[in-house]
Structures are given as structure tokens and as C-alpha cells.
Design a protein around this motif. Sequence first.
Motif, short mmCIF file in Angstrom:
data_model
loop_
_atom_site.label_atom_id
_atom_site.label_comp_id
_atom_site.label_asym_id
_atom_site.label_seq_id
_atom_site.Cartn_x
_atom_site.Cartn_y
_atom_site.Cartn_z
N HIS A 146 21.22 61.46 50.55
CA HIS A 146 20.65 62.49 51.28
C HIS A 146 21.62 62.34 52.60
CE1 HIS A 146 17.00 63.87 50.04
NE2 HIS A 146 16.58 62.53 49.63
N PHE A 147 22.39 61.08 52.74
CA PHE A 147 23.59 61.00 53.72
C PHE A 147 24.78 60.76 53.23
CE2 PHE A 147 19.10 58.87 54.90
CZ PHE A 147 18.68 59.88 55.61
N ALA A 176 18.51 53.35 53.94
CA ALA A 176 17.38 54.28 53.43
C ALA A 176 16.55 54.65 54.75
CB ALA A 176 16.22 53.53 52.56
N PHE A 212 16.97 54.22 44.46
CA PHE A 212 17.62 53.25 45.15
C PHE A 212 16.89 52.82 46.24
CE2 PHE A 212 21.56 51.29 47.51
CZ PHE A 212 21.73 50.25 46.68
N HIS A 213 16.07 53.46 46.95
CA HIS A 213 15.49 53.45 48.28
C HIS A 213 14.79 52.00 48.54
CE1 HIS A 213 11.42 54.52 47.03
NE2 HIS A 213 11.12 53.81 48.01
N CYS A 264 13.91 59.19 52.07
CA CYS A 264 14.46 58.76 50.65
C CYS A 264 13.45 58.20 49.78
CB CYS A 264 15.43 57.39 51.16
SG CYS A 264 16.87 57.86 52.10
N HIS A 301 28.41 56.22 48.59
CA HIS A 301 27.01 55.88 48.27
C HIS A 301 26.77 54.38 48.73
CE1 HIS A 301 23.37 55.36 45.87
NE2 HIS A 301 23.17 56.73 45.76
FE1 SF4 Z 1 20.08 55.19 50.33
FE2 SF4 Z 1 18.72 57.17 50.89
FE3 SF4 Z 1 21.19 57.56 50.18
FE4 SF4 Z 1 19.17 56.90 48.42
S1 SF4 Z 1 19.20 58.68 49.56
S2 SF4 Z 1 21.23 55.77 48.56
S3 SF4 Z 1 17.85 55.53 49.74
S4 SF4 Z 1 20.39 56.66 52.02
#
Ligand code: SF4
Length: 328
Positions: free
Chosen positions: A320-321, A297, A290-291, A301, A250
Motif C-alpha cells: 500500500h505504501f 503496517a 506480510f502485515h 494492511c 517493499h
Molecule cells: Fe507492510 Fe502494509 Fe506494505 Fe504489507 S501493505 S508490506 S503490511 S506496509
Amino acid sequence: MTDPVLLRAEGLTHHFGGHRTLFGPRKPPLRAVDGVDLEVMRGETLGIVGESGCGKSTVGRLLVRLLEATSGRITFDGQEITNLSGHALRHVRRQLGMVFQDPFASLDGRMRVGDIIAEPLDIHAVARGAERARRVAELLELVGLPASAAERLPHEFSGGQRQRIGIARAICLQPRFVVLDEAVSALDVSIQAQVLQLLAELQQRLGLTYLFITHNMAVVHNVADRIAVMYLGRVVELAPAEELFRNPRHPYTQALLSAVPVPDPARKQRRVVLRGDVPSPLAPPPGCHFHTRCPRAGAICAQVEPPTVTTAPGHVAVCHFATQAAAA
Ligand code: SF4
């Protein structure tokens, strides 16, 4: 077969406020804890980390029933304890201890140390007279203080000694689960090491399970078996301690870890500086919370809440990633 999980939280929330005022509309609630799922295994130390205000201390207080949950469920040793009250709650509380951060503020300065330690015995009417005195002496010895300390006042002790008194009080009723809320954060580094050593010895000797709450990544690396990372009232990553430090998935965890000094000068580490402040828990950002600060991001996000992704055995990240994120 005994369930390896001693304590389980499911969808745990705690909202402050949110009530209608006499004049004007209903205020939004402050989402201190916002849907936390956690399992604490018997005999382990589960670390909880995150910046100030992320909800980690509130989770600790909810789990030992010092705070009422707004919703969700807490199960301790197979028994649901979320809504217990009266005698049933008192019975369960004997098995749940808590050590607070500030050893100066958490002890009543007018009470003798023996009475501070024995207060839980008095409240639960467990021991009186000679048995009470014997138990206090035994607890003082367990935490490395002389029996004569029972007659003295807290201000006569150093910070480390006071925290030992706080620990003696927390284990007075022979709990099975103890929340350590920033228990060494107020102490000098050399004293921290001694108190951490004491906590490790007590865990071995008494078979304790710990929830270790801290903002200090270096300390939690040394003491925790697994670590949960919290951001804005939610767990965003959870993994075995070594796995989390070796392979954080994360971006928030990566930023926290990038600030931990590396003892090996040959190993270069890029510091990830998060932009902006932590958003208000009164109005968390949509999508991924957290975006607004995340260096990775993407367009999705801000719109879609990320899923909880398992990236390795026992390792989950809410991103998401998560499977693509490279360690910073
Ligand atoms: Fe960052 Fe998007 Fe993952 Fe949230 S979902 S931690 S904003 S990359």
C-alpha cells in the motif's frame, strides 16, 4: 520479431492437499504458490529470493513441469505448456533443465558418473554407443572434469565436483532454460565462486537462460540481472538487481537486505529484525500477507490486499505504501 520473453507464468498456483478426508471436513489447502506472474527474458538470469518455505523452489519445479500447476498458465517460447502430456511434454522437457541443491543426494550413488550424465540421453533415445560416449566426454570437459570421471562413482568426488556432474546432466539435452535451485548453497564459499564462474561461462557459451533460486542475497546480487522477492507463495517485489539493492520499496525486501553485510565500514546499516514467524500457508493472514510481521503496517494492511505498484521502470512492489517507503 522474436518475443524477448522466453518463459512466462501467469496466475500460477500450486496447492498441496485441500482434499476431503474419509472422516471429517475438507482440510484447507497449503498454498505453496499463490498466483505468481513472472516473465523470464531470453539470456537473462532471473533471481528468486525469499525465506525457506516461501514457495520459490515450488515455482522452479512448476516452470520445468516437474510439478503440475493447480491453476494458471505457463508459456515457453510462445507455446503454452501448462497442460502438455506424453510426447509433447517430453519434447518440451528437453529444453528445460534443473540443477538441485544437494549434490550428494541428487546423484544416484550406485551409478557411474557417465551413466548419470547420459541418463537423459537414454530416456529420450537421443544418442547411443560411441555417440553417447562422445557426448558424455564433451559434457565433462564443458564442466571442467576429465573424461576419465565417466567411469567413477559419485562418492569419489568432492561436493563442488559433484555439482559439476549435476550441471553436466542438466545441460545434457542442450536445454535453453535452466532452473538452479540453491545450486551453490551447500558448497564452501571458495567452491561456490568456482561453480558460479562455471555457470556464467556456460550461460555465455550455450546461450542459456537461468532462474536462480536462493536464500542468499549476497550471491543473487552477484549473479542476477533481475530479482523477484517471494513471501508466502507470492512475488512481493521485482526489479533489476542493482535497482532492488539500491532502492528496495517493499518492507520485506528491506528487511532481507538489512541482513546482508556491507563491505564498507563507513556505511552504517540499520538491521531490520522481523517479529514473529512466517505465518502458515494453510491460513495466510487476510489483507497483506506480510502485515503480521511488517514494521510499517497500517490499519488498511490487515483488511485490504495491496495493489501491485510500479515505482520505477521494471520495478514493481506489492505494498500500500510502495511509493512512500523509505529504504531502511
Ligand atoms: Fe507492510 Fe502494509 Fe506494505 Fe504489507 S501493505 S508490506 S503490511 S506496509
